[in-house]
Scaffold this active site. Structure first.
Site, PDB file in Angstrom:
ATOM      1  N   ILE A   1     -20.506  -1.600 104.020  1.00  0.00           N
ATOM      2  CA  ILE A   1     -20.961  -1.338 105.486  1.00  0.00           C
ATOM      3  C   ILE A   1     -22.542  -1.390 105.232  1.00  0.00           C
ATOM      4  O   ILE A   1     -23.002  -2.107 106.387  1.00  0.00           O
ATOM      5  CB  ILE A   1     -20.634   0.266 105.769  1.00  0.00           C
ATOM      6  CG1 ILE A   1     -18.941   0.212 106.078  1.00  0.00           C
ATOM      7  CG2 ILE A   1     -21.117   0.833 106.934  1.00  0.00           C
ATOM      8  CD1 ILE A   1     -18.373   1.754 106.118  1.00  0.00           C
TER       9      ILE A   1
ATOM     10  N   GLU B   1     -13.791  19.435 109.901  1.00  0.00           N
ATOM     11  CA  GLU B   1     -13.386  18.732 110.892  1.00  0.00           C
ATOM     12  C   GLU B   1     -12.029  19.298 111.898  1.00  0.00           C
ATOM     13  O   GLU B   1     -11.313  19.536 110.784  1.00  0.00           O
ATOM     14  CB  GLU B   1     -13.297  17.116 110.729  1.00  0.00           C
ATOM     15  CG  GLU B   1     -14.597  16.606 110.286  1.00  0.00           C
ATOM     16  CD  GLU B   1     -14.476  15.138 110.009  1.00  0.00           C
ATOM     17  OE1 GLU B   1     -13.271  14.337 110.145  1.00  0.00           O
ATOM     18  OE2 GLU B   1     -15.604  14.267 109.613  1.00  0.00           O
TER      19      GLU B   1
ATOM     20  N   HIS C   1     -15.567  11.402 114.286  1.00  0.00           N
ATOM     21  CA  HIS C   1     -15.003  10.801 113.044  1.00  0.00           C
ATOM     22  C   HIS C   1     -14.405   9.257 113.486  1.00  0.00           C
ATOM     23  O   HIS C   1     -13.323   8.845 113.457  1.00  0.00           O
ATOM     24  CB  HIS C   1     -14.128  11.330 112.254  1.00  0.00           C
ATOM     25  CG  HIS C   1     -14.039  10.932 110.752  1.00  0.00           C
ATOM     26  ND1 HIS C   1     -13.876  11.727 109.769  1.00  0.00           N
ATOM     27  CD2 HIS C   1     -14.228   9.513 110.482  1.00  0.00           C
ATOM     28  CE1 HIS C   1     -13.559  11.056 108.580  1.00  0.00           C
ATOM     29  NE2 HIS C   1     -13.972   9.698 109.191  1.00  0.00           N
TER      30      HIS C   1
ATOM     31  N   GLY D   1     -16.053   6.335 113.638  1.00  0.00           N
ATOM     32  CA  GLY D   1     -16.968   5.250 113.136  1.00  0.00           C
ATOM     33  C   GLY D   1     -16.363   3.841 113.050  1.00  0.00           C
ATOM     34  O   GLY D   1     -16.795   2.801 113.466  1.00  0.00           O
TER      35      GLY D   1
HETATM   36  P1  NAI Z   1     -18.561   0.717  99.448  1.00  0.00           P
HETATM   37  O1  NAI Z   1     -17.685   1.145  98.365  1.00  0.00           O
HETATM   38  O2  NAI Z   1     -18.367  -0.830  99.842  1.00  0.00           O
HETATM   39  O3  NAI Z   1     -20.150   0.890  99.480  1.00  0.00           O
HETATM   40  C1  NAI Z   1     -20.221   2.055  98.750  1.00  0.00           C
HETATM   41  C2  NAI Z   1     -21.957   1.747  98.220  1.00  0.00           C
HETATM   42  O4  NAI Z   1     -22.308   3.067  97.687  1.00  0.00           O
HETATM   43  C3  NAI Z   1     -21.711   1.148  96.741  1.00  0.00           C
HETATM   44  O5  NAI Z   1     -22.593   0.169  96.624  1.00  0.00           O
HETATM   45  C4  NAI Z   1     -22.229   2.245  95.665  1.00  0.00           C
HETATM   46  O6  NAI Z   1     -22.391   1.337  94.651  1.00  0.00           O
HETATM   47  C5  NAI Z   1     -22.968   3.043  96.349  1.00  0.00           C
HETATM   48  N1  NAI Z   1     -23.186   4.396  95.843  1.00  0.00           N
HETATM   49  C6  NAI Z   1     -22.249   4.860  95.531  1.00  0.00           C
HETATM   50  N2  NAI Z   1     -22.637   6.277  94.647  1.00  0.00           N
HETATM   51  C7  NAI Z   1     -23.920   6.205  95.170  1.00  0.00           C
HETATM   52  C8  NAI Z   1     -25.142   7.083  94.845  1.00  0.00           C
HETATM   53  N3  NAI Z   1     -24.882   8.309  94.507  1.00  0.00           N
HETATM   54  N4  NAI Z   1     -26.103   6.751  95.330  1.00  0.00           N
HETATM   55  C9  NAI Z   1     -26.513   5.540  96.135  1.00  0.00           C
HETATM   56  N5  NAI Z   1     -25.469   4.513  96.281  1.00  0.00           N
HETATM   57  C10 NAI Z   1     -24.179   4.850  95.620  1.00  0.00           C
HETATM   58  O7  NAI Z   1     -18.030   1.582 100.836  1.00  0.00           O
HETATM   59  P2  NAI Z   1     -17.943   1.248 102.307  1.00  0.00           P
HETATM   60  O8  NAI Z   1     -16.951   0.419 102.696  1.00  0.00           O
HETATM   61  O9  NAI Z   1     -19.423   0.585 102.666  1.00  0.00           O
HETATM   62  O10 NAI Z   1     -18.002   2.749 102.767  1.00  0.00           O
HETATM   63  C11 NAI Z   1     -19.052   3.498 102.859  1.00  0.00           C
HETATM   64  C12 NAI Z   1     -18.947   4.929 103.341  1.00  0.00           C
HETATM   65  O11 NAI Z   1     -18.322   4.842 104.732  1.00  0.00           O
HETATM   66  C13 NAI Z   1     -17.503   5.744 102.556  1.00  0.00           C
HETATM   67  O12 NAI Z   1     -17.948   7.020 102.337  1.00  0.00           O
HETATM   68  C14 NAI Z   1     -16.621   5.457 103.489  1.00  0.00           C
HETATM   69  O13 NAI Z   1     -15.622   6.533 103.416  1.00  0.00           O
HETATM   70  C15 NAI Z   1     -17.179   5.640 104.979  1.00  0.00           C
HETATM   71  N6  NAI Z   1     -16.435   4.938 106.178  1.00  0.00           N
HETATM   72  C16 NAI Z   1     -16.746   6.004 107.220  1.00  0.00           C
HETATM   73  C17 NAI Z   1     -15.753   5.736 108.430  1.00  0.00           C
HETATM   74  C18 NAI Z   1     -15.842   6.329 109.552  1.00  0.00           C
HETATM   75  O14 NAI Z   1     -15.029   6.516 110.515  1.00  0.00           O
HETATM   76  N7  NAI Z   1     -17.142   6.983 109.894  1.00  0.00           N
HETATM   77  C19 NAI Z   1     -15.096   4.565 108.355  1.00  0.00           C
HETATM   78  C20 NAI Z   1     -15.251   3.778 107.236  1.00  0.00           C
HETATM   79  C21 NAI Z   1     -15.882   3.813 106.280  1.00  0.00           C
END
Ligand code: NAI
Length: 402
Positions: free
Chosen positions: A153, A260, A283, A285
């Site tokens: 994302i 939530e 929620h 997104g």
């Molecule tokens: P992803 O796994 O592709 O990317 C997460 C990134 O965060 C990775 O590059 C990782 O190295 C980095 N990361 C992990 N711990 C870290 C830290 N302590 N400090 C800095 N960087 C760190 O995940 P994606 O698919 O991009 O999703 C990101 C977030 O969005 C997740 O929490 C996911 O659950 C949430 N999400 C929310 C949705 C909603 O409906 N609001 C829908 C889809 C995802």
């Protein structure tokens, strides 16, 4: 064995095509079923497809003796007892990236809306007030966007924001390839002090929980904005409310909350509700029709590949193997088994005692479980699968082709 795929909770219609092509009959249910009805339906299922409201606990797996594979047409798999599924040789698939674009778009829209002060002006207009002023209203062009977590994302957002002329900076604990002119910074503190908008796109881990507390929010630029469209536990909501109250932050967009409502019947309560320049969303997104279609396509393809090829690529609970299609003239034995010494030699002995030849073989293990795929040539006896099933350690065995 029944050859039916049963889809619950209105899985997107696009899923049907792959399942039909894999030779299954598709049965659909519009909602999550009460437990008794769910168990009765699962009794007929070779494949099941659920979303987040259907609980696949041990009792549900007990009710599904023919179930070969489970698809979660959503991101999370918390609703599934993954260990029980693995113990029974049932791979579980999900669609982790189907809604990446949807979240990135909502975040981009929120950046623009917050920097223009739209939430409080639009709210006032609904009440009949005419707040026609440019105060605290900015273009996003040439402003600094700070992305925490440059994964799927975060990096997608980076591309979109760069396209609008924003200067993008990011902080990630892993080295990540920068898209366009985006630049990585070495610490979270550096990002916080540098950027006009900070947006979080990290998972919920012990390291990220409350990563934006009072101390971190204080390090953000005065008059900047914080967006959390990732996970509810990343931000100390009371500290965020204090920063809005004091005017240190000019606004926030939050889609995920520490607590939530479980359903639409429960009231949503947050200390952020008292502020004007905030965008609070339930929620959603990742909730778009496009995301549901993308997830439908992704997960149904994984289910079909498992049935037709034995591929477990993308499974969240069993060893992953991606063998490709069964070659012409060969048959494929796929076997989930306990990860203990000697299984492969027992399998080889059975195959050679049948006079067949193992043309290729792949093995992967994960914890207590192993998964082996063997492509066989030659005449196979009708009872081959039964003989492999009878081997010490076999959990679930299937023959594809042949
Ligand atoms: P992803 O796994 O592709 O990317 C997460 C990134 O965060 C990775 O590059 C990782 O190295 C980095 N990361 C992990 N711990 C870290 C830290 N302590 N400090 C800095 N960087 C760190 O995940 P994606 O698919 O991009 O999703 C990101 C977030 O969005 C997740 O929490 C996911 O659950 C949430 N999400 C929310 C949705 C909603 O409906 N609001 C829908 C889809 C995802």
């Amino acid at each position: 064995m029944s050859e039916t795929a049963i889809l619950f909770e209105n899985v997107h219609a696009v899923a049907d095509a792959q399942l039909l092509a894999a030779g299954l009959k598709v049965e659909r249910h519009g909602a999550a079923l009460p437990v008794e009805d769910l168990h009765a339906a699962l009794g007929q299922a070779r494949v099941a497809g659920i979303r987040s409201r259907t609980k696949m606990n041990k009792a549900a797996f007990d009710a599904a003796p023919d179930l070969a594979v489970l698809g979660c047409f959503c991101i999370g798999t918390n609703q599934v007892d993954l260990e029980t599924a693995a113990e029974r040789g049932i791979p579980v698939f999900n669609g982790p990236f189907g809604n990446t674009r949807s979240v990135a778009e909502l975040t981009l829209a929120s950046i623009i809306m917050l920097m223009r002060g739209i939430p409080h002006r639009a709210g006032a207009a609904l009440r009949g007030e005419w707040r026609k002023t440019a105060e605290h209203s900015h273009e996003v062009r040439s402003k600094k966007l700070g992305i925490v977590g440059y994964g799927n994302i975060g990096s997608q957002l980076s591309v979109l924001a760069s396209g609008l002329g924003m200067h993008v900076y990011y902080y990630d604990i892993e080295p990540k390839l920068a898209h366009g002119n985006a630049r990585s910074v070495a610490t979270l503190d550096e990002l916080l002090g540098l950027c006009d908008v900070i947006t979080l796109h990290v998972p919920d881990t012990p390291q990220t929980r409350n990563m934006m507390g009072a101390a971190e929010i204080a390090k953000m630029k005065p008059g900047s904005y914080l967006i959390n469209h990732a996970r509810g536990n990343l931000v100390d909501i009371d500290a965020l409310a204090n920063a809005l109250e004091s005017g240190h932050l000019f606004g926030t967009a939050v889609d995920v909350f520490p607590k939530e409502p479980a359903s639409k019947d429960e009231a949503f309560v947050s200390p952020l509700q008292q502020f004007e320049n905030v965008i609070l969303t339930p929620h959603i997104g990742g909730s778009t029709l496009e995301a549901q279609a993308a997830i439908g396509e992704d997960v149904s393809l994984k289910l079909a590949r498992f049935l037709q090829q034995g591929s477990t690529k993308g499974a969240v609970n069993v060893p992953e193997l991606e063998p490709g299609p069964v070659p012409e003239g060969r048959a494929r034995v796929v076997s989930f088994h306990g990860n203990a010494p000697g299984y492969l030699s027992r399998l080889t002995d059975v195959v050679s005692s049948c006079g067949a030849n193992i043309a290729s073989q792949r093995l992967e293990t994960r914890g207590d479980f192993g998964y082996v795929i063997a492509d066989l040539e030659g005449d196979l006896p009708a009872n081959l699968v039964e003989r492999v099933k009878a081997l010490d350690g076999s959990i679930r065995v299937r023959l594809i082709g042949g």
